[in-house]
Design a protein around this motif. Structure first.
Motif, PDB file in Angstrom:
ATOM      1  N   GLY A 111      54.987  33.811  55.788  1.00 38.01           N
ATOM      2  CA  GLY A 111      55.925  33.515  54.709  1.00 38.01           C
ATOM      3  C   GLY A 111      55.529  32.298  53.894  1.00 38.01           C
ATOM      4  N   MET A 112      54.237  32.023  53.807  1.00 36.91           N
ATOM      5  CA  MET A 112      53.751  30.844  53.085  1.00 36.91           C
ATOM      6  C   MET A 112      53.220  31.237  51.711  1.00 36.91           C
ATOM      7  N   GLY A 113      53.425  30.356  50.750  1.00 36.95           N
ATOM      8  CA  GLY A 113      52.955  30.574  49.390  1.00 36.95           C
ATOM      9  C   GLY A 113      52.212  29.368  48.868  1.00 36.95           C
ATOM     10  N   PRO A 114      51.775  29.391  47.604  1.00 35.32           N
ATOM     11  CA  PRO A 114      50.991  28.289  47.038  1.00 35.32           C
ATOM     12  C   PRO A 114      51.672  26.933  47.149  1.00 35.32           C
ATOM     13  N   GLU A 115      53.008  26.934  47.085  1.00 41.00           N
ATOM     14  CA  GLU A 115      53.734  25.662  47.146  1.00 41.00           C
ATOM     15  C   GLU A 115      53.655  25.015  48.527  1.00 41.00           C
ATOM     16  N   ASP A 116      53.256  25.790  49.538  1.00 43.36           N
ATOM     17  CA  ASP A 116      53.189  25.258  50.901  1.00 43.36           C
ATOM     18  C   ASP A 116      51.836  24.619  51.210  1.00 43.36           C
ATOM     19  N   GLY A 117      50.844  24.835  50.341  1.00 43.10           N
ATOM     20  CA  GLY A 117      49.526  24.276  50.597  1.00 43.10           C
ATOM     21  C   GLY A 117      48.828  24.974  51.743  1.00 43.10           C
ATOM     22  N   GLY A 118      47.685  24.457  52.167  1.00 43.07           N
ATOM     23  CA  GLY A 118      46.942  25.046  53.267  1.00 43.07           C
ATOM     24  C   GLY A 118      46.590  26.486  53.013  1.00 43.07           C
ATOM     25  N   ILE A 119      46.834  27.325  54.010  1.00 44.09           N
ATOM     26  CA  ILE A 119      46.518  28.741  53.867  1.00 44.09           C
ATOM     27  C   ILE A 119      47.368  29.394  52.779  1.00 44.09           C
ATOM     28  N   GLY A 120      48.526  28.794  52.486  1.00 43.18           N
ATOM     29  CA  GLY A 120      49.397  29.337  51.453  1.00 43.18           C
ATOM     30  C   GLY A 120      48.748  29.392  50.080  1.00 43.18           C
ATOM     31  N   GLU A 121      47.751  28.544  49.855  1.00 49.84           N
ATOM     32  CA  GLU A 121      47.051  28.547  48.564  1.00 49.84           C
ATOM     33  C   GLU A 121      46.240  29.830  48.359  1.00 49.84           C
ATOM     34  N   PHE A 122      46.015  30.574  49.448  1.00 46.75           N
ATOM     35  CA  PHE A 122      45.247  31.816  49.351  1.00 46.75           C
ATOM     36  C   PHE A 122      46.142  33.041  49.544  1.00 46.75           C
ATOM     37  N   ALA A 123      47.449  32.851  49.351  1.00 49.26           N
ATOM     38  CA  ALA A 123      48.393  33.956  49.461  1.00 49.26           C
ATOM     39  C   ALA A 123      48.161  34.961  48.345  1.00 49.26           C
ATOM     40  N   PHE A 124      48.692  36.188  48.521  1.00 51.24           N
ATOM     41  CA  PHE A 124      48.605  37.193  47.457  1.00 51.24           C
ATOM     42  C   PHE A 124      49.214  36.631  46.175  1.00 51.24           C
ATOM     43  N   ARG A 125      48.687  37.079  45.059  1.00 55.20           N
ATOM     44  CA  ARG A 125      49.173  36.574  43.775  1.00 55.20           C
ATOM     45  C   ARG A 125      50.664  36.824  43.581  1.00 55.20           C
ATOM     46  N   ASP A 126      51.157  37.938  44.146  1.00 56.11           N
ATOM     47  CA  ASP A 126      52.561  38.258  43.946  1.00 56.11           C
ATOM     48  C   ASP A 126      53.480  37.400  44.810  1.00 56.11           C
ATOM     49  N   ALA A 127      52.884  36.496  45.635  1.00 51.37           N
ATOM     50  CA  ALA A 127      53.724  35.581  46.413  1.00 51.37           C
ATOM     51  C   ALA A 127      54.452  34.611  45.485  1.00 51.37           C
ATOM     52  N   ASP A 128      53.865  34.348  44.324  1.00 51.01           N
ATOM     53  CA  ASP A 128      54.510  33.511  43.303  1.00 51.01           C
ATOM     54  C   ASP A 128      55.059  34.439  42.231  1.00 51.01           C
ATOM     55  N   THR A 129      56.381  34.644  42.242  1.00 51.49           N
ATOM     56  CA  THR A 129      57.018  35.596  41.317  1.00 51.49           C
ATOM     57  C   THR A 129      57.532  34.949  40.042  1.00 51.49           C
ATOM     58  N   THR A 130      57.281  33.666  39.867  1.00 55.50           N
ATOM     59  CA  THR A 130      57.854  32.961  38.708  1.00 55.50           C
ATOM     60  C   THR A 130      57.269  33.441  37.386  1.00 55.50           C
ATOM     61  N   ASN A 131      55.977  33.766  37.387  1.00 52.04           N
ATOM     62  CA  ASN A 131      55.334  34.200  36.139  1.00 52.04           C
ATOM     63  C   ASN A 131      54.917  35.670  36.183  1.00 52.04           C
ATOM     64  N   MET A 132      55.577  36.438  37.050  1.00 48.72           N
ATOM     65  CA  MET A 132      55.192  37.835  37.218  1.00 48.72           C
ATOM     66  C   MET A 132      55.726  38.690  36.073  1.00 48.72           C
ATOM     67  N   THR A 158      41.815  34.648  43.608  1.00 44.36           N
ATOM     68  CA  THR A 158      40.382  34.358  43.539  1.00 44.36           C
ATOM     69  C   THR A 158      40.095  33.082  42.752  1.00 44.36           C
ATOM     70  N   ASP A 159      41.147  32.355  42.384  1.00 43.74           N
ATOM     71  CA  ASP A 159      40.966  31.144  41.577  1.00 43.74           C
ATOM     72  C   ASP A 159      40.447  29.970  42.412  1.00 43.74           C
ATOM     73  N   ASP A 160      40.919  29.867  43.651  1.00 40.88           N
ATOM     74  CA  ASP A 160      40.513  28.755  44.506  1.00 40.88           C
ATOM     75  C   ASP A 160      39.286  29.123  45.328  1.00 40.88           C
ATOM     76  N   ASP A 161      38.331  28.207  45.386  1.00 42.38           N
ATOM     77  CA  ASP A 161      37.116  28.440  46.160  1.00 42.38           C
ATOM     78  C   ASP A 161      37.424  28.413  47.649  1.00 42.38           C
ATOM     79  N   ASP A 168      36.320  20.568  56.506  1.00 44.11           N
ATOM     80  CA  ASP A 168      37.244  20.559  55.368  1.00 44.11           C
ATOM     81  C   ASP A 168      38.317  21.639  55.454  1.00 44.11           C
ATOM     82  N   TYR A 169      38.394  22.358  56.576  1.00 44.43           N
ATOM     83  CA  TYR A 169      39.427  23.394  56.713  1.00 44.43           C
ATOM     84  C   TYR A 169      40.813  22.774  56.505  1.00 44.43           C
ATOM     85  N   PRO A 170      41.676  23.381  55.693  1.00 45.07           N
ATOM     86  CA  PRO A 170      42.962  22.764  55.341  1.00 45.07           C
ATOM     87  C   PRO A 170      44.019  22.771  56.442  1.00 45.07           C
ATOM     88  N   ASP A 171      44.057  23.774  57.309  1.00 42.74           N
ATOM     89  CA  ASP A 171      45.046  23.785  58.390  1.00 42.74           C
ATOM     90  C   ASP A 171      44.584  24.711  59.511  1.00 42.74           C
TER      91      ASP A 171
END
Length: 451
Positions: A111-132, A158-161, A168-171
């Motif tokens: 249940g993690m999304g971009p706002e949570d950082g770490g692995i959440g930064e690589f969540a599916f794009r539809d995890a952020d529904t604000t600009n969908m 695919t935006d984040d490397d 350097d693993y985030p979590d």
């Protein structure tokens, strides 16, 4: 009654407005202006007719290539065999996609999304529904959870490397996913972390048009085929192909080391070569979509007839791609990389393969259409196929035939196999240290004869 009247009036108005733009004339649907674009690294092979088969004496008495005149349409062909560097691009793309998918799935489960950082930064794009968009929201609401895994069709971020450096693993969740990509500690040696190449699988669908054309069924799903192919080259071919021969350095270094980047890829089966063609088409069309351009047609393996026509380079009756009946030039140099003089491999200045742009190209500007590595074609091998296939764009393709034609001869073959008309085959699931491939793409429309 009033609603029906209003609907009729609206329909008449709509039809009237459509007609007013063309003044009632049949002008056709106006599309975008289209111009042919030569794919990078390819040469245009112009349409034409040629005498296919062995016009010269069949010294091996195989009698599987009687001469006949055939015609092929225009197509583009890679000017070299697909190189290790080019095939590594495919492998890296698959590896990247698999890791991103694993990260996105775990992030979704947590249940993690971009706002949570770490692995959440690589969540599916539809995890952020604000600009969908409305369409994307509709697809998520109605089709999410379908497919084998329940995640098909969901777009990856695919935006984040990706982070490959362990420091350097985030979590811990990211670490867990990355650890699953590598072989277990008990299977590694010399302290090396090695990607588990058996997990590098490419999944794709294709339409079996030939089956659809001969079937009475009209349901598309009956003819959609799904392929799942392990795509890493079989590097053990350097050992298995040759008993009592020391080839460990080629096994250890040939595919991945930069010293061999521009050498032709080997150890790739016919099935893997087809998967590469599908990926190359997808890779190009994903970019075309981003640019708002029309899709290109598919990259594929050449038919046997296309390969021979291209290898001849427009020279009628030539034994080899350079036209002459000899493998040595006027200056005493060998014209290709093969096995001359009963095993004096060094006589042609090469022991194994050479760089893909070695020796002189033929008159279509194609390199190594004889020697270096034999090449997969799209055609199935049947000794009698020349007797029954079409004279227009011939292709002996049989779905149940596992024997696939290879052409051109290789670094370990005698001169006979370098002849443009010599036929040979391997089984489609086999990989060899002397078999590679190059791709083609159909030319759309008719060529400008003034070019």
């Amino acid at each position: 009654m009033k609603k029906l009247l209003l609907s009729s009036v609206a329909l008449v108005f709509l039809l009237s407005s459509c007609g007013s733009k063309t003044q009632g004339e049949l002008v056709g649907v106006q599309g975008k202006k289209w111009y042919p674009e030569k794919p990078y690294g390819m040469e245009l092979i112009p349409r034409g007719s040629f005498i296919m088969g062995k016009s010269e004496e069949d010294m091996a008495q195989v009698q599987n290539a009687p001469t006949r005149t055939v015609t092929v349409r225009s197509f583009y062909m890679d000017d070299t065999e697909i190189t290790n560097s080019e095939y590594r691009q495919f492998v890296e793309w698959v590896k990247d996609s698999i890791v991103r998918t694993k990260l996105a799935i775990l992030a979704d489960e947590l249940g993690m999304g971009p706002e949570d950082g770490g692995i959440g930064e690589f969540a599916f794009r539809d995890a952020d529904t604000t600009n969908m968009s409305v369409y994307d929201q509709y697809m998520l609401d109605n089709y999410a959870g379908m497919g084998e895994t329940g995640y098909e069709g969901r777009a990856l971020n695919t935006d984040d490397d990706l982070v490959w450096d362990t420091s350097d693993y985030p979590d811990e969740y990211y670490t867990e996913v990355m650890d699953s990509v590598y072989i277990p500690e008990e299977e590694s040696y010399n302290g090396q972390r090695t990607v588990d190449v058996t997990k590098l699988k490419y999944r794709y669908n294709w339409m079996d048009i030939e089956a659809a054309a001969r079937s009475k069924s009209s349901r598309r799903k009956d003819f959609i085929r799904q392929e799942v192919t392990q795509i890493y080259p079989d590097t053990t071919v350097w050992i298995r192909d040759f008993e009592y021969s020391y080839n460990e350095p080629m096994h250890n270094d040939y595919f991945w080391h930069d010293a061999y980047s521009e050498y032709p890829v080997v150890g790739v089966s016919w099935t893997q070569a087809r998967a590469f063609c599908n990926w190359r088409t997808k890779f190009k069309n994903d970019d075309q979509k981003d640019r708002g351009r029309q899709f290109v047609n598919q990259f594929r393996l050449p038919t046997e007839a296309e390969w021979e026509y291209a290898a001849r380079g427009g020279i009628e009756g030539g034994t080899y791609p350079w036209g002459g009946p000899y493998v040595i030039s006027d200056t005493g140099c060998f014209m290709a990389n093969f096995k001359p003089q009963r095993g004096d491999y060094a006589a042609d200045a090469a022991l194994y393969t050479v760089e893909a742009k070695s020796y002189e190209p033929n008159d279509f500007n194609l390199y190594n259409m004889a020697g270096n590595v034999s090449e997969w074609t799209n055609s199935s091998y049947d000794p009698g196929s020349y007797e029954y296939f079409s004279t227009m764009n011939p292709n002996g393709r049989e779905q149940g035939n596992a024997r696939k034609v290879i052409r051109g001869g290789s670094w370990k073959d005698v001169a006979y196999f370098l002849q443009v008309s010599t036929r040979d085959y391997e089984y489609k699931d086999s990989a060899r240290s002397y078999v590679g491939f190059r791709t083609v793409q159909d030319y759309m429309g008719e060529e400008d004869s003034t070019q």
